[in-house]
Design a protein around this motif. Structure first.
Motif, mmCIF file in Angstrom:
data_model
loop_
_atom_site.group_PDB
_atom_site.id
_atom_site.type_symbol
_atom_site.label_atom_id
_atom_site.label_comp_id
_atom_site.label_asym_id
_atom_site.label_seq_id
_atom_site.Cartn_x
_atom_site.Cartn_y
_atom_site.Cartn_z
ATOM 1 N N THR A 147 0.827 -1.205 0.000
ATOM 2 C CA THR A 147 0.000 0.000 0.000
ATOM 3 C C THR A 147 0.863 1.258 0.000
ATOM 4 O O THR A 147 2.084 1.184 0.151
ATOM 5 N N ASN A 148 0.204 2.392 -0.125
ATOM 6 C CA ASN A 148 0.885 3.682 0.043
ATOM 7 C C ASN A 148 0.445 4.352 1.350
ATOM 8 O O ASN A 148 0.535 5.557 1.500
ATOM 9 N N ILE A 149 0.000 3.558 2.295
ATOM 10 C CA ILE A 149 -0.423 4.053 3.606
ATOM 11 C C ILE A 149 0.834 4.213 4.456
ATOM 12 O O ILE A 149 1.445 3.232 4.850
ATOM 13 N N GLU A 150 1.224 5.468 4.714
ATOM 14 C CA GLU A 150 2.543 5.693 5.283
ATOM 15 C C GLU A 150 2.567 6.490 6.582
ATOM 16 O O GLU A 150 3.619 6.949 6.998
ATOM 17 N N SER A 151 1.416 6.645 7.229
ATOM 18 C CA SER A 151 1.409 7.359 8.510
ATOM 19 C C SER A 151 0.323 6.783 9.419
ATOM 20 O O SER A 151 -0.633 6.158 8.946
ATOM 21 N N LYS A 152 0.483 7.033 10.705
ATOM 22 C CA LYS A 152 -0.519 6.562 11.671
ATOM 23 C C LYS A 152 -1.875 7.209 11.412
ATOM 24 O O LYS A 152 -2.912 6.577 11.597
ATOM 25 N N LYS A 153 -1.862 8.454 10.967
ATOM 26 C CA LYS A 153 -3.112 9.151 10.662
ATOM 27 C C LYS A 153 -3.858 8.445 9.527
ATOM 28 O O LYS A 153 -5.077 8.281 9.570
ATOM 29 N N ILE A 200 -0.917 -2.749 9.606
ATOM 30 C CA ILE A 200 -0.134 -2.138 8.539
ATOM 31 C C ILE A 200 1.259 -1.898 9.092
ATOM 32 O O ILE A 200 1.415 -1.270 10.140
ATOM 33 N N ASP A 201 2.250 -2.417 8.402
ATOM 34 C CA ASP A 201 3.648 -2.267 8.818
ATOM 35 C C ASP A 201 4.215 -0.995 8.197
ATOM 36 O O ASP A 201 4.632 -0.991 7.045
ATOM 37 N N LEU A 202 4.213 0.078 8.971
ATOM 38 C CA LEU A 202 4.687 1.369 8.471
ATOM 39 C C LEU A 202 6.202 1.410 8.309
ATOM 40 O O LEU A 202 6.731 2.313 7.672
ATOM 41 N N ILE A 247 9.140 -1.086 3.616
ATOM 42 C CA ILE A 247 9.186 -0.223 2.429
ATOM 43 C C ILE A 247 7.889 -0.287 1.621
ATOM 44 O O ILE A 247 7.510 0.668 0.957
ATOM 45 N N ASP A 248 7.178 -1.426 1.703
ATOM 46 C CA ASP A 248 5.932 -1.610 0.969
ATOM 47 C C ASP A 248 4.689 -1.255 1.786
ATOM 48 O O ASP A 248 3.570 -1.435 1.306
ATOM 49 N N ASN A 249 4.877 -0.760 3.027
ATOM 50 C CA ASN A 249 3.732 -0.432 3.896
ATOM 51 C C ASN A 249 2.693 -1.551 3.846
ATOM 52 O O ASN A 249 1.544 -1.351 3.467
ATOM 53 N N VAL A 250 3.128 -2.737 4.234
ATOM 54 C CA VAL A 250 2.344 -3.949 4.048
ATOM 55 C C VAL A 250 1.106 -3.987 4.949
ATOM 56 O O VAL A 250 1.194 -3.803 6.157
ATOM 57 N N LEU A 251 -0.026 -4.230 4.307
ATOM 58 C CA LEU A 251 -1.293 -4.445 4.993
ATOM 59 C C LEU A 251 -1.515 -5.948 5.055
ATOM 60 O O LEU A 251 -1.541 -6.621 4.024
#
Length: 72
Positions: free
Chosen positions: A8-14, A34-36, A39-43
């Motif tokens: 994903t492109n989910i890159e912050s706690k917000k 989600i592993d922030l 590098i892949d922001n894995v869900l």
């Protein structure tokens, strides 16, 4: 139960928090993270067999995020 894994492109706690209403309320999603720091922001989603990868992609995409299935 099966495990679904996505890039994903989910890159912050917000941004993670913005998915809470969608993913926490779905009865077929048992747990998700989600592993922030990856590098892949894995869900990662633990789900029943009643939900598909396409269902997850649709739900997350509708929130404005990029998501695609990660394969081995």
């Amino acid at each position: 139960m099966h495990l679904l894994i996505f890039k994903t492109n989910i890159e912050s706690k917000k941004k993670v928090k913005s998915l809470n209403p969608v993913l926490n309320k779905h009865s077929d999603i048992l747990d998700w993270t989600i592993d922030l720091e990856d590098i892949d922001n894995v869900l990662r989603i633990e789900a029943t067999s009643n939900i598909t990868e396409s269902d997850i992609i649709d739900m997350v995409s509708m929130r404005g995020f990029t998501i695609k299935t990660l394969t081995d």
